[in-house]
Design a protein around this motif. Structure first.
Motif, short mmCIF file in Angstrom:
data_model
loop_
_atom_site.label_atom_id
_atom_site.label_comp_id
_atom_site.label_asym_id
_atom_site.label_seq_id
_atom_site.Cartn_x
_atom_site.Cartn_y
_atom_site.Cartn_z
N MET A 148 0.84 -1.19 0.00
CA MET A 148 0.00 0.00 0.00
C MET A 148 0.88 1.24 0.00
O MET A 148 1.83 1.32 0.77
CB MET A 148 -0.87 0.05 1.26
N PRO A 149 0.54 2.21 -0.82
CA PRO A 149 1.32 3.46 -0.81
C PRO A 149 0.98 4.31 0.41
O PRO A 149 -0.10 4.21 0.98
CB PRO A 149 0.90 4.15 -2.11
N PHE A 150 1.94 5.15 0.77
CA PHE A 150 1.76 6.10 1.87
C PHE A 150 1.46 7.49 1.32
O PHE A 150 2.06 7.91 0.33
CB PHE A 150 3.03 6.20 2.72
N LEU A 151 0.59 8.21 2.00
CA LEU A 151 0.35 9.63 1.77
C LEU A 151 0.64 10.30 3.10
O LEU A 151 -0.04 10.05 4.09
CB LEU A 151 -1.11 9.86 1.34
N ILE A 152 1.68 11.15 3.14
CA ILE A 152 2.24 11.63 4.41
C ILE A 152 2.14 13.14 4.55
O ILE A 152 2.49 13.88 3.64
CB ILE A 152 3.72 11.19 4.53
N ASP A 153 1.73 13.57 5.73
CA ASP A 153 1.74 14.97 6.15
C ASP A 153 3.16 15.27 6.63
O ASP A 153 3.54 14.92 7.75
CB ASP A 153 0.72 15.15 7.27
N GLY A 154 3.98 15.88 5.76
CA GLY A 154 5.41 16.01 6.00
C GLY A 154 5.81 16.74 7.27
O GLY A 154 6.59 16.23 8.07
N HIS A 155 5.31 17.95 7.46
CA HIS A 155 5.72 18.71 8.65
C HIS A 155 5.17 18.08 9.92
O HIS A 155 5.81 18.12 10.97
CB HIS A 155 5.30 20.18 8.52
N ASN A 156 4.00 17.47 9.84
CA ASN A 156 3.44 16.77 10.98
C ASN A 156 4.37 15.62 11.38
O ASN A 156 4.65 15.41 12.56
CB ASN A 156 2.04 16.28 10.62
N LEU A 157 4.89 14.90 10.39
CA LEU A 157 5.79 13.79 10.66
C LEU A 157 7.12 14.28 11.22
O LEU A 157 7.64 13.70 12.18
CB LEU A 157 6.02 12.96 9.39
N ILE A 158 7.66 15.34 10.66
CA ILE A 158 8.92 15.89 11.18
C ILE A 158 8.77 16.23 12.66
O ILE A 158 9.66 15.95 13.46
CB ILE A 158 9.37 17.12 10.37
N GLY A 159 7.64 16.81 13.02
CA GLY A 159 7.39 17.17 14.43
C GLY A 159 7.35 15.97 15.36
O GLY A 159 7.55 16.11 16.57
N ALA A 160 7.12 14.77 14.83
CA ALA A 160 7.07 13.56 15.64
C ALA A 160 8.40 12.83 15.68
O ALA A 160 8.55 11.87 16.44
CB ALA A 160 5.99 12.63 15.10
N MET A 161 9.37 13.27 14.90
CA MET A 161 10.64 12.56 14.84
C MET A 161 11.62 13.13 15.86
O MET A 161 11.83 14.34 15.91
CB MET A 161 11.21 12.64 13.43
N PRO A 162 12.21 12.26 16.68
CA PRO A 162 13.06 12.75 17.76
C PRO A 162 14.34 13.43 17.31
O PRO A 162 14.90 14.24 18.03
CB PRO A 162 13.38 11.49 18.57
N ASP A 163 14.82 13.14 16.11
CA ASP A 163 16.10 13.71 15.68
C ASP A 163 15.97 14.67 14.51
O ASP A 163 16.96 15.07 13.92
CB ASP A 163 17.09 12.60 15.35
N LEU A 164 14.75 15.06 14.16
CA LEU A 164 14.51 16.11 13.16
C LEU A 164 13.72 17.22 13.85
O LEU A 164 12.92 16.96 14.73
CB LEU A 164 13.72 15.59 11.96
N HIS A 165 13.96 18.45 13.40
CA HIS A 165 13.30 19.59 14.02
C HIS A 165 12.82 20.54 12.93
O HIS A 165 13.54 20.81 11.96
CB HIS A 165 14.26 20.31 14.97
N LEU A 166 11.61 21.04 13.10
CA LEU A 166 11.03 21.94 12.11
C LEU A 166 11.86 23.20 11.91
O LEU A 166 11.81 23.81 10.85
CB LEU A 166 9.60 22.29 12.50
N ALA A 167 12.64 23.59 12.90
CA ALA A 167 13.48 24.79 12.78
C ALA A 167 14.74 24.54 11.96
O ALA A 167 15.40 25.49 11.54
CB ALA A 167 13.85 25.30 14.18
N ASP A 168 15.08 23.29 11.73
CA ASP A 168 16.27 22.95 10.95
C ASP A 168 16.02 23.28 9.49
O ASP A 168 15.04 22.82 8.90
CB ASP A 168 16.55 21.45 11.12
N PRO A 169 16.88 24.06 8.84
CA PRO A 169 16.65 24.42 7.44
C PRO A 169 16.68 23.22 6.49
O PRO A 169 16.17 23.30 5.38
CB PRO A 169 17.77 25.41 7.12
N ASP A 170 17.25 22.11 6.91
CA ASP A 170 17.34 20.92 6.06
C ASP A 170 16.37 19.82 6.47
O ASP A 170 16.49 18.69 6.02
CB ASP A 170 18.77 20.37 6.09
N ASP A 171 15.40 20.15 7.34
CA ASP A 171 14.51 19.12 7.87
C ASP A 171 13.74 18.39 6.78
O ASP A 171 13.64 17.16 6.79
CB ASP A 171 13.56 19.68 8.92
N GLU A 172 13.23 19.10 5.81
CA GLU A 172 12.44 18.47 4.75
C GLU A 172 13.31 17.55 3.90
O GLU A 172 12.92 16.42 3.59
CB GLU A 172 11.78 19.55 3.89
N ALA A 173 14.49 18.02 3.53
CA ALA A 173 15.38 17.20 2.71
C ALA A 173 15.80 15.93 3.46
O ALA A 173 15.87 14.85 2.87
CB ALA A 173 16.62 18.00 2.31
#
Length: 161
Positions: free
Chosen positions: A1-26
């Motif tokens: 099954m394919p995933f459809l993901i809310d990107g910034h919502n997921l970043i906010g749940a990841m312990p080692d990624l932060h929304l303030a990081d300029p490279d968080d999306e990449a």
């Protein structure tokens, strides 16, 4: 099954990624590419802040499609539009902790995973440092070429904002 993901919502749940990081999306996209390669699942991730200027609002690479919400539209609204347009919504797993997105997904018959549930899946599937405890300074090893590609894409987008 394919995933459809809310990107910034997921970043906010990841312990080692932060929304303030300029490279968080990449960095998120690079991990999603590794997941797509390992599992064979297609992944679409949606981010707020539309692609500026003449940049495309969508790009695909390594099994991952990245979409940017257009100006004046939130990622949540775009996710709901994608769900409404999906021909086979029962074949999707929607990843978001946003109640409105979850409700729309359930109404269309899609599976719903919270962002923390997806993070746990990602840890198991990749078996890498994503499982590190919050505050860990250890960084996962990235595919240099793939990460550089996404860093260029996101930096170009940010420079035009």
């Amino acid at each position: 099954m394919p995933f459809l993901i809310d990107g910034h919502n997921l970043i906010g749940a990841m312990p080692d990624l932060h929304l303030a990081d300029p490279d968080d999306e990449a960095r998120l996209v690079e991990r999603l590419q590794r997941l797509a390669l390992r599992t064979g699942r297609r992944i679409t991730v949606v981010f707020d802040r539309g692609a500026p200027g003449r940049a495309r609002d969508r790009t695909s690479r390594g099994g991952v499609t990245v979409r940017f919400a257009p100006s004046g539209v939130t990622a949540d609204a775009l996710l709901i539009r994608i769900l409404q347009a999906e021909r086979n919504p029962r074949g999707l797993i929607v990843v978001s902790s946003d109640r409105r997105v979850q409700e729309a997904a359930r109404r269309r018959g899609a599976q719903v995973w919270s962002s923390p549930a997806f993070v746990a899946y990602l840890r198991r599937a990749l078996g890498t440092v994503e499982s590190a405890a919050p505050g860990s300074e250890e960084k996962p090893e990235a595919d240099a070429e793939g990460l550089e590609y996404w860093l260029r894409r996101f930096r170009a987008r940010s420079a035009e904002n």
